[in-house]
Design an enzyme around this catalytic site. Structure first.
Site, mmCIF file in Angstrom:
data_model
loop_
_atom_site.group_PDB
_atom_site.id
_atom_site.type_symbol
_atom_site.label_atom_id
_atom_site.label_comp_id
_atom_site.label_asym_id
_atom_site.label_seq_id
_atom_site.Cartn_x
_atom_site.Cartn_y
_atom_site.Cartn_z
ATOM 1 N N ARG A 1 51.965 8.515 -3.416
ATOM 2 C CA ARG A 1 50.600 8.735 -2.919
ATOM 3 C C ARG A 1 49.693 7.812 -3.717
ATOM 4 N NH1 ARG A 1 47.207 14.244 -1.938
ATOM 5 N NH2 ARG A 1 48.472 14.081 -0.073
ATOM 6 N N HIS B 1 48.637 8.907 6.669
ATOM 7 C CA HIS B 1 49.211 10.121 6.073
ATOM 8 C C HIS B 1 50.305 10.645 7.029
ATOM 9 C CE1 HIS B 1 49.672 13.447 3.528
ATOM 10 N NE2 HIS B 1 48.518 14.080 3.660
ATOM 11 N N GLN C 1 51.836 14.316 6.830
ATOM 12 C CA GLN C 1 50.926 15.337 7.344
ATOM 13 C C GLN C 1 51.112 15.486 8.853
ATOM 14 O OE1 GLN C 1 48.555 17.351 5.673
ATOM 15 N NE2 GLN C 1 48.652 18.314 7.676
ATOM 16 N N ASP D 1 39.043 16.977 9.269
ATOM 17 C CA ASP D 1 39.422 16.656 7.886
ATOM 18 C C ASP D 1 38.121 16.421 7.117
ATOM 19 O OD1 ASP D 1 40.784 15.891 5.580
ATOM 20 O OD2 ASP D 1 41.256 13.872 6.293
ATOM 21 N N CYS E 1 44.070 19.562 7.778
ATOM 22 C CA CYS E 1 45.170 19.234 6.864
ATOM 23 C C CYS E 1 44.995 19.894 5.503
ATOM 24 C CB CYS E 1 45.274 17.718 6.707
ATOM 25 S SG CYS E 1 43.742 16.972 6.146
ATOM 26 N N ARG F 1 54.379 21.525 6.192
ATOM 27 C CA ARG F 1 54.595 20.326 5.368
ATOM 28 C C ARG F 1 55.987 20.404 4.751
ATOM 29 N NH1 ARG F 1 50.434 17.398 3.273
ATOM 30 N NH2 ARG F 1 52.129 15.980 2.736
HETATM 31 N N1 NVA Z 1 41.524 12.335 4.179
HETATM 32 C C1 NVA Z 1 41.852 13.148 3.047
HETATM 33 C C2 NVA Z 1 43.149 13.860 3.253
HETATM 34 C C3 NVA Z 1 43.549 14.794 2.144
HETATM 35 C C4 NVA Z 1 44.888 15.406 2.379
HETATM 36 C C5 NVA Z 1 41.897 12.285 1.808
HETATM 37 O O1 NVA Z 1 42.438 11.167 1.879
HETATM 38 O O2 NVA Z 1 41.400 12.696 0.765
HETATM 39 N N1 CP Z 2 47.079 17.872 3.153
HETATM 40 C C1 CP Z 2 47.464 17.351 1.974
HETATM 41 O O1 CP Z 2 48.055 16.273 1.906
HETATM 42 O O2 CP Z 2 47.146 18.117 0.898
HETATM 43 P P1 CP Z 2 47.254 17.697 -0.637
HETATM 44 O O3 CP Z 2 46.211 16.652 -0.888
HETATM 45 O O4 CP Z 2 46.985 18.967 -1.381
HETATM 46 O O5 CP Z 2 48.625 17.159 -0.902
#
Ligand code: NVA
Ligand code: CP
Length: 312
Positions: free
Chosen positions: A108, A135, A138, A230, A270, A298
């Site tokens: 990530r 993502h 997800q 989101d 999400c 997930r």
């Molecule tokens: N769009 C959000 C998703 C978090 C799971 C982010 O990138 O922070």
């Molecule tokens: N939805 C998701 O990816 O959550 P986290 O940021 O907690 O991993």
């Protein structure tokens, strides 16, 4: 006949056919049933997943780690700050070295290019656990959840309201591959990337799905069976929070917008969610909300993915 996915990377769902995504979801369903029955399913016994995190996480970290344990393997949490990578060791060296120890790498990070570079130099599967662009894990969980709740994927209309971000991008790709109709409603300057939209439109020509990108939230939710949102400011965009709040107000998922969708429409997010911003507490916690099933999936979706990419 579907060929084995063993050894493949998962950087984007664009690299997978509808049949392959279907096979991942089927494997997830099978593993979920076994886990619910309490049957052991150690298809990755003795294998290890390295998990590199350059951003925070609750769901991704815990679901990958627990998923590996349930598959009989183990997972290593590696904060990029504590790796030599954080002090400038090249990604390509990190990829080559980790490949000598582990059987898969989940990452990530911010820049999608870093994940592509890691994959180019790794000899084990690399799984994208979220970048600024995409993502995919997800959306595997999201598709599994829609399939469970609605019974099928093809022809389902999903409306996404808010920022044209990583989650919106992966939804556009995953849904257009699997034949769901997707309407994205986003403010003019926060629309999804044109390159992603182009990919989704070309997938839609094959799957028969319909892609709409609009600035009108009411147009997007009309006849939608799934309403998805989101956060307005993603990880790394914290400084833009206030400016974004001023623009995104009309895209908030609230009871007025839910009433404009198809009767019985389900609500997805999400998570993490910010009540009173992109979604009201009332809608997030309503009977129509399936966000916790989505979060649970997930685990199952990623187990399906890892079982196919990392197990023979
Ligand atoms: N769009 C959000 C998703 C978090 C799971 C982010 O990138 O922070
Ligand atoms: N939805 C998701 O990816 O959550 P986290 O940021 O907690 O991993």
């Amino acid at each position: 006949m579907l060929t084995s996915m063993y050894g493949r990377h998962c950087l984007t769902l664009q690299d997978f056919s509808a049949e392959e995504i279907g096979a991942i979801l089927d494997m997830a369903t099978k593993l979920k049933a076994r886990q619910k029955k309490g049957e052991a399913h150690p298809s990755l016994a003795g294998k290890t997943l390295a998990m590199i995190f350059q951003k925070p996480s609750t769901r991704t970290r815990v679901s990958f780690e627990v998923g590996m344990w349930q598959l009989g393997g183990s997972a290593l949490f590696l904060s990029s700050q504590e790796l030599q990578m954080g002090r400038g060791e090249p990604i390509k060296d990190t990829a080559a070295v980790l490949s000598r120890y582990v059987d898969g790498i989940m990452i990530r990070t911010f820049d999608h290019g870093e994940v592509e570079e890691l994959a180019a130099f790794a000899s084990v599967p690399v799984i994208n656990g979220l970048t600024d662009l995409l993502h995919p894990c997800q959306v595997l969980a999201d598709l599994l959840t829609v399939e469970e709740k609605i019974g099928h994927l093809k022809g389902v209309k999903l409306a996404y309201l808010g920022d044209g971000n990583n989650v919106a991008h992966s939804l556009m790709i995953g849904c257009s591959k699997m034949g769901l109709d997707v309407s994205i409603a986003a403010p003019q300057n926060y629309r999804p990337s044109p390159e992603i939209e182009e990919k989704a439109r070309s997938n839609a020509l094959v799957s028969g799905s319909r892609i709409v990108v609009t600035s009108d939230p009411l147009e997007a939710v009309e006849k939608a069976e799934v309403i998805y949102t989101d956060v307005w400011a993603s990880m790394g965009q914290e400084e833009e929070k206030q400016a974004r709040r001023e623009v995104f107000g009309p895209y908030q998922v609230n009871s007025r917008l839910v009433e404009a969708a198809a009767p019985g429409a389900v609500i997805m997010h999400c998570l993490p969610a910010y009540r009173g911003e992109e979604i009201t507490a009332e809608v997030l916690e309503s009977k129509s909300s399936i966000v916790l099933d989505q979060a649970e999936n997930r685990l199952h979706a990623q187990k399906g993915l890892m079982a196919l990419l990392m197990g023979k």
